[in-house]
Design an enzyme around this catalytic site. Structure first.
Site, PDB file in Angstrom:
ATOM      1  N   GLY A  26       0.877  -1.099  -0.074  1.00 10.52           N
ATOM      2  CA  GLY A  26      -0.003  -0.051   0.185  1.00 10.52           C
ATOM      3  C   GLY A  26       0.837   1.264  -0.130  1.00 10.52           C
ATOM      4  O   GLY A  26       2.089   1.231   0.271  1.00 10.52           O
TER       5      GLY A  26
ATOM      6  N   GLN B 287       3.049   9.784   0.704  1.00  9.89           N
ATOM      7  CA  GLN B 287       4.216   9.403   0.968  1.00  9.89           C
ATOM      8  C   GLN B 287       5.419   9.489  -0.253  1.00  9.89           C
ATOM      9  O   GLN B 287       6.541   9.365  -0.076  1.00  9.89           O
ATOM     10  CB  GLN B 287       4.064   7.682   1.176  1.00  9.89           C
ATOM     11  CG  GLN B 287       3.469   7.415   2.453  1.00  9.89           C
ATOM     12  CD  GLN B 287       3.093   5.871   2.534  1.00  9.89           C
ATOM     13  OE1 GLN B 287       2.281   5.528   2.059  1.00  9.89           O
ATOM     14  NE2 GLN B 287       4.265   5.206   3.329  1.00  9.89           N
TER      15      GLN B 287
ATOM     16  N   CYS C 163       5.944   0.063   7.395  1.00 10.84           N
ATOM     17  CA  CYS C 163       5.356   1.197   6.498  1.00 10.84           C
ATOM     18  C   CYS C 163       6.734   1.607   5.783  1.00 10.84           C
ATOM     19  O   CYS C 163       8.003   1.618   6.267  1.00 10.84           O
ATOM     20  CB  CYS C 163       5.093   2.247   7.561  1.00 10.84           C
ATOM     21  SG  CYS C 163       4.512   3.858   6.712  1.00 10.84           S
ATOM     22  N   LEU C 164       6.504   1.981   4.398  1.00 10.85           N
ATOM     23  CA  LEU C 164       7.352   2.385   3.681  1.00 10.85           C
ATOM     24  C   LEU C 164       8.098   3.578   4.096  1.00 10.85           C
ATOM     25  O   LEU C 164       9.352   3.747   3.561  1.00 10.85           O
ATOM     26  CB  LEU C 164       6.864   2.600   2.350  1.00 10.85           C
ATOM     27  CG  LEU C 164       6.639   1.126   1.590  1.00 10.85           C
ATOM     28  CD1 LEU C 164       5.792   1.367   0.227  1.00 10.85           C
ATOM     29  CD2 LEU C 164       7.637   0.066   1.548  1.00 10.85           C
TER      30      LEU C 164
ATOM     31  N   HIS D 191      -4.678   1.701   7.228  1.00  9.81           N
ATOM     32  CA  HIS D 191      -3.164   2.223   7.389  1.00  9.81           C
ATOM     33  C   HIS D 191      -3.096   3.398   6.490  1.00  9.81           C
ATOM     34  O   HIS D 191      -2.602   4.316   6.954  1.00  9.81           O
ATOM     35  CB  HIS D 191      -2.128   1.311   7.275  1.00  9.81           C
ATOM     36  CG  HIS D 191      -0.632   1.481   7.248  1.00  9.81           C
ATOM     37  ND1 HIS D 191       0.094   1.217   8.147  1.00  9.81           N
ATOM     38  CD2 HIS D 191      -0.172   2.336   6.500  1.00  9.81           C
ATOM     39  CE1 HIS D 191       1.248   1.481   7.877  1.00  9.81           C
ATOM     40  NE2 HIS D 191       1.316   2.180   6.734  1.00  9.81           N
ATOM     41  N   GLU D 192      -3.459   3.328   5.279  1.00 15.01           N
ATOM     42  CA  GLU D 192      -3.088   4.242   4.063  1.00 15.01           C
ATOM     43  C   GLU D 192      -4.261   5.346   4.351  1.00 15.01           C
ATOM     44  O   GLU D 192      -3.635   6.500   4.038  1.00 15.01           O
ATOM     45  CB  GLU D 192      -3.300   3.606   2.835  1.00 15.01           C
ATOM     46  CG  GLU D 192      -2.313   2.469   2.610  1.00 15.01           C
ATOM     47  CD  GLU D 192      -0.942   2.833   2.623  1.00 15.01           C
ATOM     48  OE1 GLU D 192      -0.588   3.921   2.818  1.00 15.01           O
ATOM     49  OE2 GLU D 192      -0.143   1.935   2.927  1.00 15.01           O
TER      50      GLU D 192
ATOM     51  N   HIS E 254      -2.728   7.680   6.776  1.00 21.30           N
ATOM     52  CA  HIS E 254      -1.658   8.543   6.207  1.00 21.30           C
ATOM     53  C   HIS E 254      -2.354   9.769   5.610  1.00 21.30           C
ATOM     54  O   HIS E 254      -1.668  11.093   5.623  1.00 21.30           O
ATOM     55  CB  HIS E 254      -0.917   7.710   4.913  1.00 21.30           C
ATOM     56  CG  HIS E 254       0.441   7.026   5.509  1.00 21.30           C
ATOM     57  ND1 HIS E 254       1.393   7.525   6.116  1.00 21.30           N
ATOM     58  CD2 HIS E 254       0.564   5.745   5.366  1.00 21.30           C
ATOM     59  CE1 HIS E 254       2.214   6.814   6.344  1.00 21.30           C
ATOM     60  NE2 HIS E 254       1.895   5.621   5.644  1.00 21.30           N
TER      61      HIS E 254
END
Length: 176
Positions: A46, A51, A94-95, A136-137, A140
């Site tokens: 994701g 991001q 997380c990236l 999660h996304e 963000h």
């Protein structure tokens, strides 16, 4: 398609609330394609537009397992319209917070309303990994990170570590 650089903690952009999109057009679809390429390259399942430095309410997800055919999904202006009372715990990463993982408790299922890449309104009910990934996304997009769901002590340690890494990456200034 272009692989975009990822925004990494402690960059303050990660705490910014993303803006809703007024229309779905070709430049937005190109950004979605670039985000998917960036996510696959990382690799992740994701990615929110913030991001990659774009404070827009868009995210991409592909939860296909290795060896399965890719199943990319684009969510524009996603909003959670229902969350289950039942909870589940998943180990999240997380990236934008590389190489850090923690167990996070979230609603076990969610219903999300969004626009697809053609601008058509859709609704999806998700559970399992998909529910966790969507939450999660979407977090963000609201300036919230998964570490905000863990203990303050652990969160403070992670933030401190990433602040130190960011300082160490800064080129030193030589006087001469």
């Amino acid at each position: 398609m272009t692989i975009k650089p990822l925004i990494i903690l402690p960059d303050p952009l990660l705490r910014q609330v993303s803006k809703p999109l007024e229309r779905v057009d070709e430049p937005l679809r190109k950004l979605a394609d670039d985000m998917l390429e960036t996510m696959y390259d990382a690799p992740g399942i994701g990615l929110a537009a913030i991001q990659v430095g774009e404070p827009l309410r868009m995210l991409v997800i592909d939860i296909a397992k290795e060896g399965e055919e890719r199943a990319p999904q684009v969510f524009i202006n996603p909003e959670i319209v229902h969350s289950s009372d039942e909870r589940s715990v998943y180990e999240e990463g997380c990236l934008s917070i590389p190489d850090y993982y923690a167990e996070v408790e979230r609603p076990a299922s969610v219903r999300v309303r969004f626009l697809d890449r053609e601008g058509k309104e859709q609704e999806i009910t998700a559970d399992g990994v998909m529910a966790t990934c969507l939450q999660h996304e979407i977090d963000h997009l609201n300036g919230v990170l998964f570490i905000d769901h863990i203990s303050r002590l652990k969160r403070d340690m992670v933030v401190k570590k990433f602040k130190k890494l960011a300082r160490d990456r800064q080129p030193s200034r030589l006087v001469g």
